[in-house]
Design a protein around this motif. Structure first.
Motif, PDB file in Angstrom:
ATOM      1  N   UNK A   1      67.130 -40.795   0.574  1.00 35.41           N
ATOM      2  CA  UNK A   1      68.171 -41.580   0.682  1.00 35.41           C
ATOM      3  C   UNK A   1      68.788 -41.704   2.267  1.00 35.41           C
ATOM      4  N   UNK A   2      68.911 -40.668   2.635  1.00 39.70           N
ATOM      5  CA  UNK A   2      69.524 -40.431   4.165  1.00 39.70           C
ATOM      6  C   UNK A   2      68.662 -40.867   5.299  1.00 39.70           C
ATOM      7  N   UNK A   3      67.231 -40.661   4.842  1.00 42.13           N
ATOM      8  CA  UNK A   3      66.358 -41.238   5.880  1.00 42.13           C
ATOM      9  C   UNK A   3      66.159 -42.521   5.821  1.00 42.13           C
ATOM     10  N   UNK A   4      66.215 -43.188   4.604  1.00 45.65           N
ATOM     11  CA  UNK A   4      65.918 -44.807   4.576  1.00 45.65           C
ATOM     12  C   UNK A   4      67.242 -45.486   5.054  1.00 45.65           C
ATOM     13  N   UNK A   5      68.335 -44.999   4.663  1.00 49.96           N
ATOM     14  CA  UNK A   5      69.577 -45.531   4.624  1.00 49.96           C
ATOM     15  C   UNK A   5      70.840 -44.864   5.540  1.00 49.96           C
ATOM     16  N   UNK A   6      70.234 -44.137   6.581  1.00 48.30           N
ATOM     17  CA  UNK A   6      71.013 -43.561   7.525  1.00 48.30           C
ATOM     18  C   UNK A   6      72.253 -44.135   7.848  1.00 48.30           C
ATOM     19  N   UNK A   7      71.914 -45.299   8.590  1.00 51.73           N
ATOM     20  CA  UNK A   7      73.140 -46.110   9.224  1.00 51.73           C
ATOM     21  C   UNK A   7      74.473 -46.527   8.273  1.00 51.73           C
ATOM     22  N   UNK A   8      73.608 -47.128   6.981  1.00 48.27           N
ATOM     23  CA  UNK A   8      74.758 -47.655   6.117  1.00 48.27           C
ATOM     24  C   UNK A   8      75.427 -46.398   5.380  1.00 48.27           C
ATOM     25  N   UNK A   9      74.785 -45.284   5.079  1.00 44.90           N
ATOM     26  CA  UNK A   9      75.556 -44.411   4.610  1.00 44.90           C
ATOM     27  C   UNK A   9      76.677 -43.751   5.590  1.00 44.90           C
TER      28      UNK A   9
END
Length: 86
Positions: free
Chosen positions: A24-32
């Motif tokens: 999840x961090x790899x896919x949505x790094x900027x949003x998280x």
């Protein structure tokens, strides 16, 4: 033996959880990261801007209220869940 199997199962579940979190961090790094920093889903410069409200629209009122007919409910006799013979 059962304790070893339970420990292995727990380690497998923990490893799977860590893998999912990393994916999840790899896919949505900027949003998280922006959510963790308190910027929310939209950074300030990319946030949708609201403009002034359009002209106010007033609704027409009907001269007399027409009452809608209410549906008639049929009376239903309740049956006990268990018969008296039981």
């Amino acid at each position: 033996m059962v304790q070893v199997a339970a420990a292995l199962l727990f380690a497998l579940a923990a490893g799977l959880g860590v893998t999912v979190i990393l994916a999840m961090l790899k896919n949505n790094e900027n949003a998280i990261l922006s959510a963790l920093l308190g910027e929310g889903a939209f950074p300030v410069d990319a946030a949708p801007q609201s403009g002034p409200a359009p002209q106010k629209v007033t609704l027409r009122r009907s001269p007399a209220r027409r009452d809608a007919p209410r549906p008639v409910r049929a009376t239903v006799r309740m049956q006990p869940a268990l018969s008296r013979a039981a």
